[in-house]
Design a protein around this motif. Structure first.
Motif, PDB file in Angstrom:
ATOM      1  N   THR A 125       0.818  -1.213   0.000  1.00  0.00           N
ATOM      2  CA  THR A 125       0.000   0.000   0.000  1.00  0.00           C
ATOM      3  C   THR A 125       0.855   1.267   0.000  1.00  0.00           C
ATOM      4  N   PHE A 126       2.110   1.159   0.431  1.00  0.00           N
ATOM      5  CA  PHE A 126       3.004   2.314   0.393  1.00  0.00           C
ATOM      6  C   PHE A 126       3.474   2.611  -1.025  1.00  0.00           C
ATOM      7  N   CYS A 127       3.475   1.617  -1.876  1.00  0.00           N
ATOM      8  CA  CYS A 127       4.039   1.765  -3.222  1.00  0.00           C
ATOM      9  C   CYS A 127       3.308   2.815  -4.050  1.00  0.00           C
ATOM     10  N   ASP A 128       2.003   2.940  -3.857  1.00  0.00           N
ATOM     11  CA  ASP A 128       1.230   3.869  -4.671  1.00  0.00           C
ATOM     12  C   ASP A 128       1.319   5.309  -4.202  1.00  0.00           C
ATOM     13  N   SER A 129       1.472   5.504  -2.911  1.00  0.00           N
ATOM     14  CA  SER A 129       1.334   6.853  -2.379  1.00  0.00           C
ATOM     15  C   SER A 129       2.616   7.464  -1.818  1.00  0.00           C
ATOM     16  N   CYS A 130       3.716   6.737  -1.815  1.00  0.00           N
ATOM     17  CA  CYS A 130       4.930   7.247  -1.164  1.00  0.00           C
ATOM     18  C   CYS A 130       6.119   7.266  -2.102  1.00  0.00           C
ATOM     19  N   ASN A 131       7.088   8.092  -1.738  1.00  0.00           N
ATOM     20  CA  ASN A 131       8.375   8.103  -2.415  1.00  0.00           C
ATOM     21  C   ASN A 131       9.153   6.902  -1.871  1.00  0.00           C
ATOM     22  N   MET A 132       9.415   5.923  -2.709  1.00  0.00           N
ATOM     23  CA  MET A 132      10.011   4.673  -2.242  1.00  0.00           C
ATOM     24  C   MET A 132      11.421   4.868  -1.691  1.00  0.00           C
ATOM     25  N   SER A 133      12.159   5.850  -2.166  1.00  0.00           N
ATOM     26  CA  SER A 133      13.494   6.074  -1.604  1.00  0.00           C
ATOM     27  C   SER A 133      13.378   6.552  -0.152  1.00  0.00           C
ATOM     28  N   GLU A 134      12.336   7.319   0.161  1.00  0.00           N
ATOM     29  CA  GLU A 134      12.115   7.743   1.541  1.00  0.00           C
ATOM     30  C   GLU A 134      11.682   6.568   2.414  1.00  0.00           C
ATOM     31  N   VAL A 135      10.886   5.671   1.837  1.00  0.00           N
ATOM     32  CA  VAL A 135      10.432   4.498   2.584  1.00  0.00           C
ATOM     33  C   VAL A 135      11.621   3.585   2.887  1.00  0.00           C
ATOM     34  N   VAL A 136      12.496   3.381   1.914  1.00  0.00           N
ATOM     35  CA  VAL A 136      13.687   2.560   2.137  1.00  0.00           C
ATOM     36  C   VAL A 136      14.605   3.239   3.155  1.00  0.00           C
ATOM     37  N   ARG A 137      14.663   4.543   3.140  1.00  0.00           N
ATOM     38  CA  ARG A 137      15.451   5.281   4.145  1.00  0.00           C
ATOM     39  C   ARG A 137      14.880   5.026   5.540  1.00  0.00           C
ATOM     40  N   CYS A 138      13.565   5.011   5.664  1.00  0.00           N
ATOM     41  CA  CYS A 138      12.930   4.701   6.954  1.00  0.00           C
ATOM     42  C   CYS A 138      13.292   3.288   7.398  1.00  0.00           C
ATOM     43  N   LEU A 139      13.308   2.349   6.472  1.00  0.00           N
ATOM     44  CA  LEU A 139      13.711   0.975   6.784  1.00  0.00           C
ATOM     45  C   LEU A 139      15.158   0.945   7.265  1.00  0.00           C
ATOM     46  N   HIS A 140      16.019   1.674   6.584  1.00  0.00           N
ATOM     47  CA  HIS A 140      17.435   1.757   6.953  1.00  0.00           C
ATOM     48  C   HIS A 140      17.580   2.307   8.379  1.00  0.00           C
ATOM     49  N   VAL A 141      16.851   3.383   8.670  1.00  0.00           N
ATOM     50  CA  VAL A 141      16.897   3.975  10.011  1.00  0.00           C
ATOM     51  C   VAL A 141      16.347   2.986  11.038  1.00  0.00           C
ATOM     52  N   GLY A 142      15.271   2.272  10.686  1.00  0.00           N
ATOM     53  CA  GLY A 142      14.728   1.260  11.584  1.00  0.00           C
ATOM     54  C   GLY A 142      15.752   0.197  11.929  1.00  0.00           C
ATOM     55  N   LEU A 143      16.505  -0.252  10.933  1.00  0.00           N
ATOM     56  CA  LEU A 143      17.552  -1.256  11.180  1.00  0.00           C
ATOM     57  C   LEU A 143      18.687  -0.677  12.029  1.00  0.00           C
ATOM     58  N   LEU A 144      19.000   0.588  11.851  1.00  0.00           N
ATOM     59  CA  LEU A 144      20.024   1.215  12.697  1.00  0.00           C
ATOM     60  C   LEU A 144      19.554   1.283  14.151  1.00  0.00           C
ATOM     61  N   CYS A 145      18.260   1.453  14.356  1.00  0.00           N
ATOM     62  CA  CYS A 145      17.714   1.566  15.710  1.00  0.00           C
ATOM     63  C   CYS A 145      17.685   0.238  16.457  1.00  0.00           C
ATOM     64  N   VAL A 146      17.646  -0.872  15.748  1.00  0.00           N
ATOM     65  CA  VAL A 146      17.520  -2.175  16.420  1.00  0.00           C
ATOM     66  C   VAL A 146      18.844  -2.928  16.502  1.00  0.00           C
ATOM     67  N   GLN A 147      19.944  -2.188  16.487  1.00  0.00           N
ATOM     68  CA  GLN A 147      21.252  -2.825  16.622  1.00  0.00           C
ATOM     69  C   GLN A 147      21.351  -3.525  17.973  1.00  0.00           C
ATOM     70  N   ARG A 148      22.076  -4.616  18.003  1.00  0.00           N
ATOM     71  CA  ARG A 148      22.208  -5.416  19.220  1.00  0.00           C
ATOM     72  C   ARG A 148      22.903  -4.641  20.331  1.00  0.00           C
ATOM     73  N   VAL A 149      23.976  -3.967  20.001  1.00  0.00           N
ATOM     74  CA  VAL A 149      24.768  -3.231  20.992  1.00  0.00           C
ATOM     75  C   VAL A 149      24.223  -1.804  21.102  1.00  0.00           C
ATOM     76  N   PRO A 150      23.855  -1.361  22.312  1.00  0.00           N
ATOM     77  CA  PRO A 150      23.278  -0.021  22.465  1.00  0.00           C
ATOM     78  C   PRO A 150      24.142   1.100  21.896  1.00  0.00           C
ATOM     79  N   GLU A 151      25.449   0.990  22.019  1.00  0.00           N
ATOM     80  CA  GLU A 151      26.345   2.037  21.523  1.00  0.00           C
ATOM     81  C   GLU A 151      26.287   2.157  20.000  1.00  0.00           C
ATOM     82  N   ASP A 152      25.857   1.112  19.311  1.00  0.00           N
ATOM     83  CA  ASP A 152      25.744   1.159  17.850  1.00  0.00           C
ATOM     84  C   ASP A 152      24.456   1.836  17.388  1.00  0.00           C
TER      85      ASP A 152
END
Length: 146
Positions: free
Chosen positions: A65-92
């Motif tokens: 549903t995001f594909c029709d209404s969103c800029n996909m590069s921004e959505v992938v950036r959100c995914l990238h940020v999400g993965l940065l937030c769930v790093q195992r080590v808190p300092e990362d």
């Protein structure tokens, strides 16, 4: 909950960042981390997101549903940020102020590392495994009125 809290009961200053990352990934995929199921593996949503990221297939995680209404590069950036937030080590993990900056600008993002709780669980184990328990030896006396 963050891995350091679950494993060792340690509350870090990056506890909220981990939780935010999980919520972000859940919003992008429109799936819950808890109870997530994929036919090809037994990873949770974080593990699935990581697999798709390292296979260079991040768009497969994103709800269609995001594909029709969103800029996909921004959505992938959100995914990238999400993965940065769930790093195992808190300092990362980034700080929340850095997360806001990452989401609101085109600042370069570091590559994410493997997330916390990226272990494959065995959901297909035999249910015949039982935990040891005590036997109920309670007796009931019949009470009768006079």
């Amino acid at each position: 909950m963050s891995p350091e809290y679950v494993a060792d009961g340690i509350f870090s200053m990056k506890f909220d960042v981990f939780s935010f990352g999980v919520i972000l990934l859940e919003m992008l995929s429109r799936k819950k981390n808890r109870g997530f199921h994929h036919p090809n593996h037994d990873h949770n949503l974080l593990g699935h997101a990581w697999i798709l990221w390292i296979q260079d297939k991040p768009l497969e995680l994103i709800d269609k549903t995001f594909c029709d209404s969103c800029n996909m590069s921004e959505v992938v950036r959100c995914l990238h940020v999400g993965l940065l937030c769930v790093q195992r080590v808190p300092e990362d993990r980034p700080s929340m102020s850095s997360v806001v900056l990452m989401l609101s600008s085109d600042v370069a993002l570091p590559p994410p590392k493997q997330p916390g709780f990226y272990t494959e669980r065995s959901v297909h184990e035999s249910p015949s495994r039982t935990l040891p328990c005590s036997e109920n030896t309670f007796s009931t006396t019949m009470i009768e009125a006079r």
